[in-house]
Design a protein around this motif. Structure first.
Motif, PDB file in Angstrom:
ATOM      1  N   UNK A  37       0.864  -1.172   0.000  1.00 32.40           N
ATOM      2  CA  UNK A  37       0.000   0.000   0.000  1.00 32.40           C
ATOM      3  C   UNK A  37       0.903   1.224   0.000  1.00 32.40           C
ATOM      4  N   UNK A  38       0.748   2.063  -1.019  1.00 29.87           N
ATOM      5  CA  UNK A  38       1.651   3.204  -1.167  1.00 29.87           C
ATOM      6  C   UNK A  38       0.968   4.501  -0.793  1.00 29.87           C
ATOM      7  N   UNK A  94      10.375   5.286   3.061  1.00 33.95           N
ATOM      8  CA  UNK A  94      10.063   4.228   4.034  1.00 33.95           C
ATOM      9  C   UNK A  94      11.304   3.708   4.752  1.00 33.95           C
ATOM     10  N   UNK A  95      12.335   3.339   3.972  1.00 34.33           N
ATOM     11  CA  UNK A  95      13.495   2.684   4.591  1.00 34.33           C
ATOM     12  C   UNK A  95      14.798   3.461   4.446  1.00 34.33           C
ATOM     13  N   UNK A  96      14.800   4.506   3.606  1.00 36.06           N
ATOM     14  CA  UNK A  96      16.000   5.318   3.436  1.00 36.06           C
ATOM     15  C   UNK A  96      16.975   4.789   2.396  1.00 36.06           C
ATOM     16  N   UNK A 110       1.030   8.922  -0.812  1.00 42.27           N
ATOM     17  CA  UNK A 110       1.283   9.993  -1.772  1.00 42.27           C
ATOM     18  C   UNK A 110       2.777  10.307  -1.843  1.00 42.27           C
ATOM     19  N   UNK A 111       3.464  10.289  -0.707  1.00 44.36           N
ATOM     20  CA  UNK A 111       4.908  10.555  -0.669  1.00 44.36           C
ATOM     21  C   UNK A 111       5.668   9.480  -1.447  1.00 44.36           C
ATOM     22  N   UNK A 112       5.253   8.223  -1.336  1.00 39.32           N
ATOM     23  CA  UNK A 112       5.885   7.138  -2.090  1.00 39.32           C
ATOM     24  C   UNK A 112       5.799   7.415  -3.589  1.00 39.32           C
ATOM     25  N   UNK A 113       4.612   7.782  -4.053  1.00 36.44           N
ATOM     26  CA  UNK A 113       4.420   8.084  -5.472  1.00 36.44           C
ATOM     27  C   UNK A 113       5.268   9.290  -5.897  1.00 36.44           C
TER      28      UNK A 113
END
Length: 58
Positions: free
Chosen positions: A3-4, A27-29, A6-9
């Motif tokens: 599940x992504x 998420x993980x850097x 808005x920041x991921x996109x």
């Protein structure tokens, strides 16, 4: 299934639009990578199973 947010996109889009830029996963850097795969382009986190995206050509 991932599940992504808005920041991921946003970071995947940033890497897609500027492949040379160093973009970090929110998420993980780890680094987001840009890779051509045939007629497609993939942008994804180096961490397996994290965020990913891309575009497909014809």
């Amino acid at each position: 299934m991932v599940t992504m947010t808005e920041k991921d996109y946003e970071v995947l889009d940033e890497k897609l639009n500027d492949p040379q830029k160093v973009v970090k996963c929110p998420r993980c850097g780890n680094e987001i990578i840009y890779e051509k795969r045939g007629n497609s382009i993939a942008v994804e986190c180096r961490t397996q199973g994290c965020i990913y995206g891309g575009i497909r050509g014809l």
